[in-house]
Scaffold this active site. Structure first.
Site, short mmCIF file in Angstrom:
data_model
loop_
_atom_site.label_atom_id
_atom_site.label_comp_id
_atom_site.label_asym_id
_atom_site.label_seq_id
_atom_site.Cartn_x
_atom_site.Cartn_y
_atom_site.Cartn_z
N VAL A 86 1.76 -15.89 -4.20
CA VAL A 86 2.74 -16.25 -5.26
C VAL A 86 2.45 -15.61 -6.46
CG1 VAL A 86 3.63 -18.71 -4.29
CG2 VAL A 86 1.61 -18.56 -5.86
N ALA A 219 -11.97 -3.51 -7.04
CA ALA A 219 -11.56 -2.66 -6.72
C ALA A 219 -10.75 -1.40 -7.33
CB ALA A 219 -10.60 -2.67 -4.81
N CYS A 272 -0.85 -4.04 -10.80
CA CYS A 272 -2.07 -5.29 -9.83
C CYS A 272 -3.15 -4.45 -11.46
CB CYS A 272 -2.47 -4.41 -9.30
SG CYS A 272 -2.02 -5.83 -7.76
N LYS A 275 -2.87 -6.34 -14.53
CA LYS A 275 -3.57 -7.81 -14.48
C LYS A 275 -4.47 -7.71 -14.04
CE LYS A 275 -1.54 -9.59 -11.87
NZ LYS A 275 -0.68 -10.26 -10.72
#
Length: 481
Positions: A86, A219, A272, A275
């Site tokens: 989610v 990563a 990503c 964030k």
């Protein structure tokens, strides 16, 4: 029969579950979501996301052992393994606003799992979540378990959009983190057995929960850091007359560094990188590590600087104003081979140009007009909430922005062209035809270094290509943020 259910039918859940269904025909896989339009799209010929190869995988399995449904509770109750994929948006208010992850949707999923479960379950974190989220989820499930045992695993995704299916078929590694208890180890082995249908065992890495959660953030932070590093070098290259492509190639041949993620550009995007770095910064601050937090903050600052520098270069080159001028924007997705616009640099570049009263004509082969206008009107971080929960905001005026479905249409009568996504078709445009149809002087601002600079200058364009020796026209023009 083993049954897997994935809560969340987005960029991670959909492709991952489709490949598991393809590779494990004896496992029944259900992807569930409360958003009816999204599930309807997964059950149609027009999938809700564009990803090369995804169509074929879904069509081979859908209706056999792969199902898309809005009946969330039924499929969760029946499953042995529940993946949770989610949204984990950045908080916009309250404690940790602007940095911390908002776990509202995760918590609500965990409470629902506890509520509907009638048998023991393995619950797998698939969303990118802060370190120690598993512990919080474990507590929610334990306090609501009604005699049922839940085991939490972390199985972060490492997909690159545009190559997600290829990455799933042949991953560098699959990471599974779990508790170092007999139950935790048993759950790790159960999930490992799913992936072992097609992934060699030496590529399935098993760790403790916290290592798996932190590995995902690390990563993405390392990859973003490489992009910001080469983008910082691109500014220096322009100032000194060096060519960033030559510098990148030179350092990339060093086996200790390697060539990947060394392409200078207008900046990184995607759901990503920013964030996860903000999340990492918040975790560092909460753990009393301000120096470490500041180190990672700088990666985002350089990314913001690169976008602002690009806008300033455009405006200063065009006689210090773009007011009333038509600018063609080629590409809006954050990279080629995807329709994803989350955190795309194009948003900030377009907003910067609109702030100087430019008129934009935007073309992207995979992004809809509705999505582009919505992105340009939306506040920061609002994009990462499910569509039906996104705040409604006024759409961008169509007087200032037009979205077209042909590159030549976007370019016609424009004063300048901005290339913001590296779609292959932009390399192969008939640039003589483009030049003939533009206002003069004709400018090209290449934010992805896809064009042949010399060839375009020979045609008559004034060309700015990130990190390349500057056109004589541009040399005296300041481009600092």
């Amino acid at each position: 029969m083993v049954k897997i259910c994935c809560i969340g039918a987005g960029y991670v859940g959909g492709p991952t579950m489709a490949v598991i269904a393809l590779k494990c025909p004896e496992i029944e896989v259900a992807v569930v979501d409360i958003a009816t339009p999204r599930i309807n799209a997964w059950n149609s010929d027009h999938l809700p996301i564009y990803e090369p190869g995804l169509d074929d995988v879904v069509k081979k399995c859908r209706g056999k052992n792969l199902f898309f449904s809005t009946d969330v509770e039924k499929h969760v109750a029946e499953a042995n393994i529940v993946f949770v994929s989610v949204n984990t948006p950045t908080k916009t208010q309250g404690l940790g606003a602007g940095k911390a992850a908002d776990l509202t949707y995760w918590e609500s999923a965990a409470r629902m799992i506890a509520d509907v479960s009638k048998s023991d379950k393995i619950v797998v974190e698939k969303s990118t979540v802060p370190v120690k989220t598993a512990e919080a989820i474990e507590r929610i499930l334990t306090h609501n378990r009604k005699g049922i045992n839940f085991t939490i695993l972390s199985n972060p995704e490492f997909l690159a959009e545009g190559t997600a299916i290829k990455d799933l078929f042949n991953p560098d590694r699959v990471l599974i983190g779990g508790r170092e208890t007999p139950e935790g180890q048993k759950a790790i082995h159960a999930l490992r057995d799913v992936y072992a249908h097609w992934v060699p065992l030496d590529r399935i890495l098993c760790t403790n929960l916290w290592s798996a959660e932190l590995s995902k953030l690390a990563a993405n932070a390392f990859l973003a850091q490489r992009i910001s590093s080469v983008n910082a070098m691109s500014a220096l290259c322009e100032a000194t007359g060096a060519d960033v492509s030559q510098v990148s190639h030179s350092i990339g041949t060093d086996s200790r560094i390697g060539p990947k993620f060394l392409n200078a550009s207008v900046g990184f995007g995607g759901s990503c990188f920013q964030k996860d770095i903000l999340n990492l910064v918040y975790i560092c601050e909460c753990n009393g590590l301000p120096e470490v937090a500041n180190y990672w903050k700088q990666v985002i600052k350089v990314n913001d600087y690169q976008k602002a520098r690009f806008v300033n270069r455009i405006v200063s080159s065009m006689f210090n104003t773009v007011s009333g001028k038509k600018i063609a924007v080629l590409g809006f997705a954050f990279k080629k081979d995807t329709g994803d616009t989350r955190e795309t640099p194009a948003i900030d570049v377009c907003k910067g140009l609109l702030g100087d009263k430019a008129k934009l004509s935007i073309y992207d082969p995979q992004v809809s007009e509705e999505q582009i206008l919505k992105d340009l009107a939306m506040k920061k971080f609002d994009w990462d909430h499910p569509a039906h929960l996104q705040p409604t905001s006024p759409t961008t005026s169509k007087k200032e922005v037009s979205v077209v479905w042909d590159a030549y249409e976007a370019i016609k009568d424009s004063h300048g062209i901005c290339i913001l996504t590296e779609w292959d078709e932009f390399k192969n445009l008939d640039y003589q035809k483009v030049f003939d149809n533009m206002q003069k002087p004709a400018f090209i601002f290449d934010g992805r270094n896809v064009v042949d600079v010399k060839k375009l200058r020979d045609i008559g364009f004034i060309v700015y290509s990130i990190g390349k020796p500057l056109d004589a026209w541009l040399k005296d023009m300041p481009a600092v943020a």
